[in-house]
Design a protein around this motif. Structure first.
Motif, PDB file in Angstrom:
ATOM      1  N   THR B  18     160.454  -3.444  -2.310  1.00  0.00           N
ATOM      2  CA  THR B  18     159.433  -3.309  -1.278  1.00  0.00           C
ATOM      3  C   THR B  18     158.435  -2.246  -1.700  1.00  0.00           C
ATOM      4  OG1 THR B  18     161.128  -3.867   0.355  1.00  0.00           O
ATOM      5  CG2 THR B  18     159.063  -2.956   1.199  1.00  0.00           C
ATOM      6  N   SER B  19     157.158  -2.563  -1.546  1.00  0.00           N
ATOM      7  CA  SER B  19     156.109  -1.627  -1.955  1.00  0.00           C
ATOM      8  C   SER B  19     154.889  -1.841  -1.067  1.00  0.00           C
ATOM      9  CB  SER B  19     155.725  -1.903  -3.414  1.00  0.00           C
ATOM     10  OG  SER B  19     154.490  -1.328  -3.738  1.00  0.00           O
ATOM     11  N   VAL B  20     154.070  -0.805  -0.946  1.00  0.00           N
ATOM     12  CA  VAL B  20     152.792  -1.006  -0.261  1.00  0.00           C
ATOM     13  C   VAL B  20     151.911  -1.811  -1.202  1.00  0.00           C
ATOM     14  CG1 VAL B  20     151.664   1.094  -1.128  1.00  0.00           C
ATOM     15  CG2 VAL B  20     151.019   0.165   1.091  1.00  0.00           C
ATOM     16  N   LEU B  21     151.038  -2.639  -0.630  1.00  0.00           N
ATOM     17  CA  LEU B  21     150.102  -3.394  -1.453  1.00  0.00           C
ATOM     18  C   LEU B  21     148.952  -2.458  -1.809  1.00  0.00           C
ATOM     19  CD1 LEU B  21     149.941  -6.355  -2.416  1.00  0.00           C
ATOM     20  CD2 LEU B  21     148.314  -6.741  -0.578  1.00  0.00           C
ATOM     21  N   ARG B  22     148.643  -2.371  -3.097  1.00  0.00           N
ATOM     22  CA  ARG B  22     147.623  -1.398  -3.511  1.00  0.00           C
ATOM     23  C   ARG B  22     146.221  -1.967  -3.293  1.00  0.00           C
ATOM     24  NH1 ARG B  22     151.361   0.112  -8.153  1.00  0.00           N
ATOM     25  NH2 ARG B  22     150.178  -1.355  -9.414  1.00  0.00           N
TER      26      ARG B  22
END
Lengths: 320, 322
Positions: B18-22
């Motif tokens: 899971t990651s923030v969308l850059r």
């Protein structure tokens, strides 16, 4: 799911079905070199195909359990690697020679349609569906080799000289075929070249062709490469690109796609079709399309091999 | 006491990144669909209720490797791992790789076409103890080479999507990636889905052990994506609140730090929004203890209070005195 009250159709995949014949019988592939040899070459080809076409009909009748077998015939003309003649000139010649041998061509396809048809990039889509057979030890950490444009049926020899910069020489080891029976028959297939733009290889387009004939191609759930006829008042065009990618020539023909395919080809096509088997064995076909074929076959009481590559049969007649 | 292992059982396993969308602006449904169009001939699934969730088509990766095991031998297994990308509210990107270990027949690898007809299934070529595979999978933080590794498949897809040209590479706030590794064994006959443990290890790896009634792997993976999403939201919010030095005197700085949270994160909390009833028990357990939503609500309340306090004009206390 019975509990579901609120539904969004954009959140659920769907696949449309296509009509299916018992067998799709390919009566030939035409390349420029064949055409250049003139009408005699075509006549000889169809004369050689005829007994095998009759055998294919007989086999289809057995498959359909004695009922009326639905067999559709098709013919592929190359307009991808080289463009020659024109539909206006070639199609009547082709139909005439087939008829003289007692054969009827129901559908005519252009080879370029296997690369792109009706605005859909079919070959690229099939390439996106390749799932390479993993070598032993593949745990998911290595990226696929799809970028190279080569697909094999096993494990390659290590490239000579690759580790020499590190001061070590990797000893040669033989390639191996996955699932070989005692000895390997290792095949490495070039899928495309990039010179300067991407050109799909003949075996790759032939694999798309097989998938189309087996009713397993979809674009976002919709059928692709659907046959179209010419209007009664419409003449055959001068250019290949003006011809429908898959032309219906016989209005009462059985459906183009079928449970199985049979192709009658001269023996020089054997290596190409071996490559097709290697490719089809590593295609993750549309699951909805696969399911529809399986359900329909079960409904008709017909046996369809589970593996796609096993659904294609060939006759290689002697000669170039 | 745990009953003796009944022998080969179906095991579901997977890993979620899971990651923030850059990207400076959250993606619209349309752009999100473009971003996740991993297979041009397949549908990108789009759902707008109760929030925007876009799911890519699956990709498959072939594996022929060893199964993890804590005690016993590591049996060889062959099959495919499915991977997909999920984007929530155009802001949080997840990649999720998962597979179903099915009791195989025979001890030899079959023609590859056999495995392709069972997408997402892995067949062991030798007898294995389901419980041992589960423990081995959840225990060894970096999985040894040659052992089934869905996490690396998820990681590769995450990197690929994050590099996409549609993204301007400007994330609205700093945040880390989280990894959640999960397994699901069949629940006892007639039993509901349950969670046996949810562990956060020192290296940041989350592990989840589930028991589920015979559910499809995609639905269980979706539940784990939902768990991973909310765990990431909490983790990210906690880190950002800590970094904003909430109690400090510099009002401007605190407001500047809290602003992106209000803009981009606070509306994302929706645990279990799409989890089917058969799996809903897992969220109920987690909400009782540790109480994910309780912690989230209290953090959100703190943020709102701070924002309200610090935006109140200074004249208010003066008026109160008069």
């Amino acid at each position: 799911m019975t509990e579901q009250i609120f539904r969004e159709t954009t959140a659920e995949p769907r696949t449309q079905s296509v009509p299916l014949a018992h067998v799709s019988l390919e009566l030939g592939h035409l390349y420029m070199e064949d055409f250049e040899e003139g009408a005699d070459r075509l006549r000889e080809h169809f004369a050689r195909v005829k007994p095998w076409a009759d055998a294919a009909h007989a086999a289809a009748a057995v498959m359909s359990g004695g009922g009326r077998a639905r067999v559709s015939t098709c013919f592929l003309v190359d307009d991808y690697f080289t463009q020659f003649s024109s539909p206006r000139e070639l199609v009547p010649l082709l139909l005439g020679e087939a008829k003289a041998a007692g054969l009827e061509i129901d559908y005519l396809a252009r080879e370029s349609a296997c690369a792109q048809a009706d605005g859909v990039a079919l070959a690229a889509a099939v390439e996106g569906r390749l799932v390479e057979s993993p070598a032993e030890g593949s745990d998911g950490t290595r990226p696929g080799a799809r970028e190279t444009g080569w697909l094999s049926n096993g494990q390659r020899s290590p490239a000579a000289g690759t580790a020499e910069a590190m001061g070590r020489v990797v000893p040669w080891t033989p390639p191996s075929e996955a699932g070989a029976r005692r000895h390997s028959i290792f095949v490495d297939v070039e899928l495309w070249s990039a010179d300067p733009r991407r050109t799909w290889s003949c075996p790759f387009l032939a694999s798309v062709w097989q998938l189309a004939r087996l009713g397993l191609l979809r674009h976002r759930g919709n059928p692709v490469l659907e046959p179209r006829g010419l209007r009664p008042d419409q003449a055959l065009p001068e250019t290949w690109s003006a011809l429908p990618p898959l032309l219906r020539l016989n209005d009462s023909a059985a459906p183009f796609a079928a449970y199985r395919t049979t192709s009658v080809l001269p023996s020089r096509f054997l290596p190409i079709e071996h490559a097709v088997r290697v490719i089809l064995g590593q295609v993750d076909a549309d699951s909805g399309a696969l399911r529809q074929v399986a359900e329909r076959a079960a409904g008709e009481g017909i046996q369809v091999p589970a593996e796609i590559a096993d659904r294609a049969a060939y006759v290689f007649y002697p000669g170039p | 006491m745990t009953p003796p292992d009944p022998g080969p059982q179906t095991v579901l396993c997977g890993e979620v990144r899971t990651s923030v969308l850059r990207t400076s602006e959250a993606l619209t449904a349309r752009t999100a669909t473009q971003l996740l169009n991993l297979r041009p001939d397949e549908h990108v699934l789009l759902s707008e209720r109760p929030n925007l969730r876009v799911v890519s088509p699956h990709q498959l990766t072939g594996v022929d490797c060893r199964l993890p095991a804590l005690t016993g031998g590591r049996p060889r297994a062959v099959g495919t791992v499915a991977v997909r990308a999920v984007l929530t509210e155009g802001r949080v990107l997840q990649t999720s790789a998962f597979a179903r270990l099915v009791p195989g027949v025979g001890s030899h690898r079959k023609p590859w076409g056999h495995y392709l007809l069972r997408p997402g299934d892995i067949e062991p070529l030798a007898r294995h103890q389901a419980r041992d595979v589960v423990e081995g999978f959840l225990a060894s933080a970096p999985l040894p080479g040659g052992v089934l590794n869905p996490g690396s498949i998820a990681e590769r897809l995450l990197d690929e999507v994050l590099r996409h040209q549609l993204l301007d590479q400007r994330a609205p706030f700093k945040s880390g990636r989280t990894r959640l590794r999960w397994t699901a064994l069949p629940a006892a006959e007639g039993a509901q889905a349950s969670i046996e443990r949810f562990t956060v290890a020192a290296d940041g790896l989350r592990t989840v052990a589930l028991r589920t009634p015979s559910a499809d792997p995609s639905a269980v993976a979706a539940l784990c994506e939902d768990l991973a999403l909310h765990d990431w939201l909490l983790t990210t919010l906690l880190a950002l609140v800590e970094r904003s030095r909430l109690g400090s005197g510099d009002g401007e700085a605190v407001l500047a730090a809290l602003r992106p949270l209000v803009d981009h994160l606070l509306h994302l909390w929706m645990p279990g929004a799409r989890v089917p009833d058969a799996l809903a028990g897992v969220w109920e357990t987690l909400e009782r203890r540790p109480g994910f939503s309780r912690q989230w609500q209290s953090l959100v309340q703190r943020i709102r209070d701070q924002v309200a306090l610090r935006t109140v004009p200074l004249s208010r206390p003066v008026m109160a005195r008069s």
